[in-house]
Design a protein around this motif. Structure first.
Motif, mmCIF file in Angstrom:
data_model
loop_
_atom_site.group_PDB
_atom_site.id
_atom_site.type_symbol
_atom_site.label_atom_id
_atom_site.label_comp_id
_atom_site.label_asym_id
_atom_site.label_seq_id
_atom_site.Cartn_x
_atom_site.Cartn_y
_atom_site.Cartn_z
ATOM 1 N N GLN A 145 10.324 0.400 14.686
ATOM 2 C CA GLN A 145 11.311 0.899 13.818
ATOM 3 C C GLN A 145 11.246 0.338 12.570
ATOM 4 O O GLN A 145 11.857 0.962 11.453
ATOM 5 C CB GLN A 145 12.558 0.529 14.471
ATOM 6 C CG GLN A 145 13.019 1.293 15.855
ATOM 7 C CD GLN A 145 14.265 0.948 16.659
ATOM 8 O OE1 GLN A 145 14.623 -0.055 16.241
ATOM 9 N NE2 GLN A 145 14.381 1.760 17.534
ATOM 10 N N SER A 146 10.967 -0.855 12.421
ATOM 11 C CA SER A 146 10.950 -1.557 10.906
ATOM 12 C C SER A 146 9.502 -1.081 10.063
ATOM 13 O O SER A 146 9.489 -1.609 8.883
ATOM 14 C CB SER A 146 11.168 -2.929 10.947
ATOM 15 O OG SER A 146 10.003 -3.774 11.215
ATOM 16 N N ALA A 147 8.565 -0.760 10.786
ATOM 17 C CA ALA A 147 7.140 -0.731 10.330
ATOM 18 C C ALA A 147 7.202 0.687 9.289
ATOM 19 O O ALA A 147 7.720 1.840 9.466
ATOM 20 C CB ALA A 147 6.099 -0.407 11.264
ATOM 21 N N SER A 148 6.482 0.561 8.140
ATOM 22 C CA SER A 148 6.103 1.786 7.376
ATOM 23 C C SER A 148 4.922 2.549 7.835
ATOM 24 O O SER A 148 4.911 3.690 7.644
ATOM 25 C CB SER A 148 5.900 1.277 5.975
ATOM 26 O OG SER A 148 4.927 0.197 5.797
ATOM 27 N N HIS A 189 3.355 -10.383 3.859
ATOM 28 C CA HIS A 189 3.220 -9.123 4.707
ATOM 29 C C HIS A 189 2.792 -9.563 6.255
ATOM 30 O O HIS A 189 2.431 -10.609 6.723
ATOM 31 C CB HIS A 189 2.076 -8.441 4.325
ATOM 32 C CG HIS A 189 1.990 -7.962 2.904
ATOM 33 N ND1 HIS A 189 1.173 -6.727 2.437
ATOM 34 C CD2 HIS A 189 3.050 -8.135 1.826
ATOM 35 C CE1 HIS A 189 1.639 -6.539 1.221
ATOM 36 N NE2 HIS A 189 2.529 -7.141 0.907
ATOM 37 N N VAL A 190 3.576 -8.483 7.105
ATOM 38 C CA VAL A 190 3.428 -8.655 8.666
ATOM 39 C C VAL A 190 2.994 -7.650 9.283
ATOM 40 O O VAL A 190 3.471 -6.441 9.026
ATOM 41 C CB VAL A 190 4.989 -9.225 9.261
ATOM 42 C CG1 VAL A 190 4.846 -9.395 10.677
ATOM 43 C CG2 VAL A 190 5.265 -10.634 8.336
ATOM 44 N N SER A 191 2.030 -7.653 10.151
ATOM 45 C CA SER A 191 1.499 -6.710 10.900
ATOM 46 C C SER A 191 1.816 -7.036 12.318
ATOM 47 O O SER A 191 1.198 -8.125 12.939
ATOM 48 C CB SER A 191 0.279 -6.367 10.657
ATOM 49 O OG SER A 191 -0.328 -5.384 11.448
ATOM 50 N N GLU A 208 0.446 -3.144 3.256
ATOM 51 C CA GLU A 208 1.631 -2.682 3.858
ATOM 52 C C GLU A 208 2.258 -3.948 4.130
ATOM 53 O O GLU A 208 2.008 -4.816 4.738
ATOM 54 C CB GLU A 208 1.516 -1.994 5.235
ATOM 55 C CG GLU A 208 0.908 -0.656 5.041
ATOM 56 C CD GLU A 208 1.350 0.640 4.320
ATOM 57 O OE1 GLU A 208 2.693 0.326 4.189
ATOM 58 O OE2 GLU A 208 0.625 1.584 3.957
ATOM 59 N N GLN A 209 3.686 -3.924 3.845
ATOM 60 C CA GLN A 209 4.575 -5.253 4.028
ATOM 61 C C GLN A 209 4.907 -5.339 5.506
ATOM 62 O O GLN A 209 4.928 -6.405 5.999
ATOM 63 C CB GLN A 209 5.674 -5.131 3.294
ATOM 64 C CG GLN A 209 6.588 -6.366 3.313
ATOM 65 C CD GLN A 209 7.805 -6.343 2.393
ATOM 66 O OE1 GLN A 209 7.841 -5.525 1.559
ATOM 67 N NE2 GLN A 209 8.246 -7.738 2.140
ATOM 68 N N HIS A 210 5.215 -4.068 6.302
ATOM 69 C CA HIS A 210 5.632 -4.087 7.536
ATOM 70 C C HIS A 210 4.888 -3.120 8.280
ATOM 71 O O HIS A 210 4.758 -1.836 8.051
ATOM 72 C CB HIS A 210 6.915 -3.964 7.810
ATOM 73 C CG HIS A 210 7.825 -4.861 7.253
ATOM 74 N ND1 HIS A 210 7.953 -6.157 7.624
ATOM 75 C CD2 HIS A 210 8.564 -4.973 6.037
ATOM 76 C CE1 HIS A 210 8.798 -7.031 7.161
ATOM 77 N NE2 HIS A 210 9.485 -6.289 6.124
ATOM 78 N N SER A 211 3.889 -3.336 9.300
ATOM 79 C CA SER A 211 3.222 -2.509 9.980
ATOM 80 C C SER A 211 2.974 -2.501 11.686
ATOM 81 O O SER A 211 3.287 -3.890 11.748
ATOM 82 C CB SER A 211 1.899 -2.023 9.294
ATOM 83 O OG SER A 211 0.914 -3.330 9.471
#
Length: 300
Positions: free
Chosen positions: A66-69, A39-41, A267-270
């Motif tokens: 743009q890629s974040a949930s 996971h990346v924030s 969250e995987q992308h935040s």
């Protein structure tokens, strides 16, 4: 003395930013990449006023958004206005007809406050119900607006608008009630001192000088300058300085770090965006995240 709500601006002349060549867009603030178990924030440092020249933000931040949930903010400035109004009434306004705040000031400060209100075209009756800390915040905002920067162009406002245009989920790491309660819990005497020091700082141009320093550091992503500002903030021995360092920074950083760690876990992308002074100095949010065992990389 750095200003009470971290509303920073500067006497920098706003200049056009190219929007058709992303390579020409400078880095702003500070950017960290936080990782754990795939996971990346992205953790981005903001300031709470702005100008058209600040936008768009540089490509890595834009791509991350743009890629974040989810976009996480301290408080969503475009969130419930009713909730914000209730918090202002509860923590920022006198109850039961008490006031005005000027009555809490020494006699020598009352005409100085009146002069600043006239200077900023603030009608005296409009501040009569306000507690001293709220007037101090208003003066701070008006001082920086006079330099050409606006709260409605703050970085958090821009980020919230971007997320809303994409129907992206926005979460708050804090609440407006919790933030305002930090000020509202001050004794009346401490609030009056807070207001006095704000008046002194504005008249002495100290506040403008400090604001100029942080705005320049943010606008150029100057790591060394941001660290110097953190050191100065930590060593400021005025009441306002101690309040900023101990209550608004040290007191909130652990909760912000906890919220970001929880965001990363689910969250995987935040993207998380918080005031840039939370990202520098001893006990910063990135430092606290490292202590939790997360991988923290400073991009700039």
């Amino acid at each position: 003395m750095f200003c009470c709500l971290f509303v920073f601006t500067a006497g920098l002349a706003p200049q056009a930013v190219a929007t058709d060549n992303t390579a020409s867009i400078p880095n702003r603030g500070a950017l960290f990449k936080i990782e754990q178990k795939g996971h990346v924030s992205w953790l981005f440092g903001t300031i709470h006023v702005g100008a058209d020249s600040f936008y768009p933000l540089e490509p890595r931040v834009t791509a991350a958004l743009q890629s974040a949930s989810v976009l996480a903010l301290e408080v969503d400035p475009l969130g419930s206005q009713d909730e914000m109004a209730r918090a202002v009434r509860e923590y920022g306004m006198y109850q039961n007809g008490r006031g005005p705040a000027s009555s809490e000031l020494p006699a020598a400060y009352r005409p100085r406050l009146e002069r600043l209100l006239r200077q900023y075209d603030v009608p005296a009756p409009s501040v009569a119900p306000m507690k001293p800390w709220m007037i101090a915040s208003l003066l701070t905002v008006r001082e920086f607006e006079a330099q050409g920067y606006q709260s409605d162009l703050a970085v958090e406002v821009w980020l919230s608008r971007q997320a809303r245009s994409r129907k992206q989920k926005i979460v708050e790491l804090e609440s407006v009630q919790a933030q305002m309660a930090l000020f509202g819990r001050m004794s009346t005497a401490d609030q009056a001192l807070f207001l006095r020091e704000t008046i002194d700082a504005i008249e002495d141009k100290e506040q403008a000088d400090d604001a100029r320093a942080i705005a320049q550091a943010w606008a150029t992503a100057d790591q060394a300058a941001l660290e110097r500002i953190a050191e100065k903030t930590a060593s400021d021995d005025t009441f306002s300085g101690r309040f900023v360092a101990r209550v608004l920074l040290d007191g909130r950083n652990p909760l912000l770090a906890d919220g970001i760690a929880q965001l990363l876990a689910r969250e995987q992308h935040s993207v998380a965006a918080i005031g840039v002074l939370h990202l520098v100095g001893k006990g910063s949010v990135p430092e606290l995240l490292r202590r939790k065992g997360l991988r923290v990389e400073r991009i700039y």
